[in-house]
Design an enzyme around this catalytic site. Structure first.
Site, PDB file in Angstrom:
ATOM      1  N   THR A 182       0.537  -1.131  -0.059  1.00 15.74           N
ATOM      2  CA  THR A 182       0.097  -0.036  -0.226  1.00 15.74           C
ATOM      3  C   THR A 182       0.894   1.242   0.005  1.00 15.74           C
ATOM      4  OG1 THR A 182      -1.612   1.264   1.366  1.00 15.74           O
ATOM      5  CG2 THR A 182      -0.319  -0.234   2.451  1.00 15.74           C
ATOM      6  N   GLU A 328      -5.229  -2.450   3.929  1.00 18.32           N
ATOM      7  CA  GLU A 328      -4.937  -2.946   5.290  1.00 18.32           C
ATOM      8  C   GLU A 328      -6.070  -3.505   6.074  1.00 18.32           C
ATOM      9  OE1 GLU A 328      -4.128   0.089   4.075  1.00 18.32           O
ATOM     10  OE2 GLU A 328      -2.445   0.958   4.967  1.00 18.32           O
ATOM     11  N   LYS A 437      -5.990  10.527  -4.713  1.00 22.38           N
ATOM     12  CA  LYS A 437      -6.421   9.243  -5.472  1.00 22.38           C
ATOM     13  C   LYS A 437      -7.015   9.444  -6.678  1.00 22.38           C
ATOM     14  CE  LYS A 437      -7.668   4.866  -3.499  1.00 22.38           C
ATOM     15  NZ  LYS A 437      -8.435   4.105  -2.615  1.00 22.38           N
ATOM     16  N   TRP A 442      -3.261   5.508  -5.686  1.00 22.49           N
ATOM     17  CA  TRP A 442      -2.663   6.622  -5.005  1.00 22.49           C
ATOM     18  C   TRP A 442      -1.457   7.355  -5.741  1.00 22.49           C
ATOM     19  CZ3 TRP A 442      -5.510   8.159  -1.387  1.00 22.49           C
ATOM     20  CH2 TRP A 442      -6.269   7.343  -0.580  1.00 22.49           C
TER      21      TRP A 442
HETATM   22  P1  ADP Z   1      -8.080   0.001  -2.119  1.00 21.12           P
HETATM   23  O1  ADP Z   1      -7.254  -0.818  -2.544  1.00 21.12           O
HETATM   24  O2  ADP Z   1      -9.573  -0.545  -1.632  1.00 21.12           O
HETATM   25  O3  ADP Z   1      -8.215   1.354  -3.065  1.00 21.12           O
HETATM   26  P2  ADP Z   1      -6.469   1.617  -0.271  1.00 21.12           P
HETATM   27  O4  ADP Z   1      -5.690   1.117   0.675  1.00 21.12           O
HETATM   28  O5  ADP Z   1      -5.724   1.827  -1.495  1.00 21.12           O
HETATM   29  O6  ADP Z   1      -7.537   0.442  -0.821  1.00 21.12           O
HETATM   30  O7  ADP Z   1      -7.122   3.079  -0.214  1.00 21.12           O
HETATM   31  C1  ADP Z   1      -8.044   3.102   0.882  1.00 21.12           C
HETATM   32  C2  ADP Z   1      -8.433   4.212   1.220  1.00 21.12           C
HETATM   33  O8  ADP Z   1      -9.259   4.584   0.048  1.00 21.12           O
HETATM   34  C3  ADP Z   1      -9.118   4.802   2.301  1.00 21.12           C
HETATM   35  O9  ADP Z   1      -8.698   4.695   3.466  1.00 21.12           O
HETATM   36  C4  ADP Z   1     -10.314   5.889   1.943  1.00 21.12           C
HETATM   37  O10 ADP Z   1      -9.443   7.024   2.181  1.00 21.12           O
HETATM   38  C5  ADP Z   1     -10.244   5.473   0.454  1.00 21.12           C
HETATM   39  N1  ADP Z   1     -11.551   4.683   0.054  1.00 21.12           N
HETATM   40  C6  ADP Z   1     -11.891   3.689   0.112  1.00 21.12           C
HETATM   41  N2  ADP Z   1     -13.322   3.310  -0.097  1.00 21.12           N
HETATM   42  C7  ADP Z   1     -13.833   4.672  -0.012  1.00 21.12           C
HETATM   43  C8  ADP Z   1     -15.462   5.232  -0.093  1.00 21.12           C
HETATM   44  N3  ADP Z   1     -16.567   4.169  -0.236  1.00 21.12           N
HETATM   45  N4  ADP Z   1     -15.461   6.498  -0.034  1.00 21.12           N
HETATM   46  C9  ADP Z   1     -14.255   7.253   0.079  1.00 21.12           C
HETATM   47  N5  ADP Z   1     -13.077   7.038   0.259  1.00 21.12           N
HETATM   48  C10 ADP Z   1     -12.814   5.553   0.076  1.00 21.12           C
END
Ligand code: ADP
Length: 535
Positions: A182, A328, A437, A442
């Protein structure tokens, strides 16, 4: 413990082997469909994938892969990736899924930090592999070919053809099964290592009707990549439930995804908002082109889902369900399902609810704390940073890095700033982590700032996220030049391009005389966002 009584329940281990064996035994005929980079569709079954996983495990073992060894994958959503999802954990090794969209330097760091010994690469990603290959001395490189044998590497199919199927041995449920990196706010990406127990419990809970609802009647299309938090656990949930699985490969343009949904009678699909934004535009442009009567729900998460997206899909009779999670949290953390009493509520009230991130999944505990460390009330007014704990929430990062993300009393700090309503429904209001994002991936604003400030003409730089219709967010750089120095936006972007991938570069560079600073000397990004977000 009271000595008069002891539990008589068996101490049966919750391992992914149970899911793999179930798929092999009870869902053997269920289809696994992969779309190849060429666009061709290949069909196999859970039975075939599970039995090939036994051969794959034998082949990997003969190459020296043992318990706890990391096997990296550089692959799309494809049936061979599913075979690796089955074989690697079931043989006691650890599958490490690599994100091919990362910059070579990051990939090089990650494979070394994880200590990957063997890597399996899809032929279509060989160029990406070559870009970081020199950074690590892999013991073996295995290539999944679609065209012919690549020189100097092991061929996946040849390896399987020469292997005898293994019997799975018993494993401990606390053994590591998989890992994924991550992006951090600062510094390097961090490894999250999932145990068998975590992924088994995650699969069970995901499949519940009010969670992602995966059943043997479903045809599941994970648009979310298998290198991104295990495709939100859907491959394992589908194998557990016996749902058909449709793996879309690299082509995620709206038309390709809609074609797959229609042709394969998909009932459920999942991915980040950017993908659905494009799909919605395609549906709006040609509402009669795709017949999707079976498509029951689109699980959307990874970034906030705008109300316009719920409204847009509602117009086409398609239901968007928002979920919240993180790498995580394996990743399922919360799902937003409309409560029954809102069935009769007004439309605004319903959209107001659906745009929230939802209620914590079973066994995931939540709390939020304010800047003073006080736990906030669930009154939908107070704001605090969301903290979580639970059986599939990571308790530490690989190598013990990132200790600041955990509280002294054992909670994981998400970096999401939330309000929580009296029923426990979360609404994300802000992010304390300094990241952008874009399209579900990211971009570290801190890393961009550091690189910008290494330019001789730049005195100060701050990078903020600005809303973008297509990508959700895009980076915008605000720069203060040194006295008498000059630099054009193009020159600064070229400078950034030395360290960053093209999609990570700020679209806009704004020059200002000074950056607003807080009392502690930090750039006030909230102020910058107000200045530039809509400009
Ligand atoms: P993923 O692989 O699911 O994108 P990451 O660990 O890269 O997971 O990112 C997680 C972050 O993405 C969260 O802490 C939050 O900031 C954002 N996020 C995930 N789901 C949502 C959602 N439904 N609405 C707003 N932000 C979200």
């Amino acid at each position: 413990m009271n000595p008069d009584i002891a539990s008589g329940s068996m101490d049966h281990q919750l391992t992914l082997t149970g899911i793999v064996e179930r798929a092999e035994r009870f869902h053997a005929g269920q289809a696994v469909i992969s779309r190849r980079p060429s666009g061709a569709v290949s069909r196999t079954t859970f039975g075939a994938c599970a039995s090939r996983a036994r051969r794959l495990a034998a082949a990997l073992r003969s190459l020296g892969v043992g318990v706890g060894d990391r096997v990296a994958t550089l692959m799309w959503n494809q049936s061979e990736h599913l075979e690796l999802y089955f074989a690697v954990p079931a043989m006691g090794a650890v599958i490490h899924t690599l994100n091919p969209r990362l910059f070579p330097d990051e990939l090089g760091f990650i494979v070394n930090d994880a200590g990957d010994t063997v890597i399996v690469v899809d032929e279509s990603l060989l160029e990406v592999f070559e870009s970081f290959r020199a950074t690590r001395d892999f013991a073996h490189i295995i290539v999944v070919n679609h065209s012919g044998e690549a020189a100097g590497t092991l061929d996946y199919e040849t390896l399987l053809a020469h292997a005898e199927p293994v019997e799975w041995s018993a494993l401990d449920e606390r053994q590591p099964a998989a890992m994924c990196y991550t992006s951090g706010t600062t510094g390097r990406p961090k490894g999250v290592v999932y145990s068998h127990r975590a992924l088994v419990l995650h699969s069970l809970v995901s499949a519940l009707p009010d969670q992602l609802a995966v059943s043997a009647r479903d045809t599941v299309l994970p648009v979310v990549p298998m290198f991104h938090a295990n495709a939100w656990g859907l491959p394992y949930a589908a194998a557990l439930a016996g749902a058909r699985l449709v793996l879309p490969g690299p082509r995620l343009d709206p038309e390709s995804v809609l074609d797959l949904c229609a042709n394969e009678h998909v009932t459920m699909t999942a991915g980040v908002p950017t993908v659905w934004m494009g799909m919605l535009a395609a549906l709006d442009a040609e509402p009669d082109r795709w017949k999707l009567p079976e498509l029951d729900r689109l699980i959307v998460g990874g970034a906030a889902v705008p109300q316009s997206m719920f409204e847009g899909f509602d117009r086409h009779g398609l239901t968007v369900v928002q979920a919240w999670g993180m790498t995580e949290t394996a990743p399922l953390g919360a799902v937003c399902r409309l409560p029954e009493h809102l069935d009769t509520g007004g439309q605004d009230e319903r959209y107001g609810y659906r745009t929230r991130q939802g209620v914590a999944s079973p066994f995931v505990e939540i709390r939020a704390r304010d800047d003073n460390g006080e736990t906030i009330a669930w009154d939908d007014a107070a704001m605090g940073e969301l903290e979580v704990r639970g059986p599939w929430v990571t308790g530490s990062y690989h190598g013990g890095r990132g200790a600041e993300n955990f509280t002294d009393d054992g909670w994981f700090r998400t970096g999401d700033v939330v309000r929580i309503d009296p029923h426990g429904c979360i609404r994300i209001c802000d992010r304390s982590k300094d990241l952008v994002k874009s399209g579900g991936e990211w971009i570290s604003s801190v890393d961009l700032e550091n690189q910008l400030m290494s330019h001789p003409s730049v005195a100060q730089a701050a990078v903020i996220a600005v809303p973008d219709d297509r990508w959700g967010e895009r980076p915008l750089a605000v720069v203060v030049l040194r006295d008498n120095a000059t630099a054009s936006p193009e020159e600064l972007r070229d400078h950034l391009a030395e360290e960053f991938a093209k999609w990570q570069l700020p679209d806009r560079v704004e020059f200002v005389a000074a950056l607003p600073c807080s009392a502690t000397g930090k750039f006030k990004k909230s102020e910058l966002r107000t200045m530039f977000a809509t400009a």
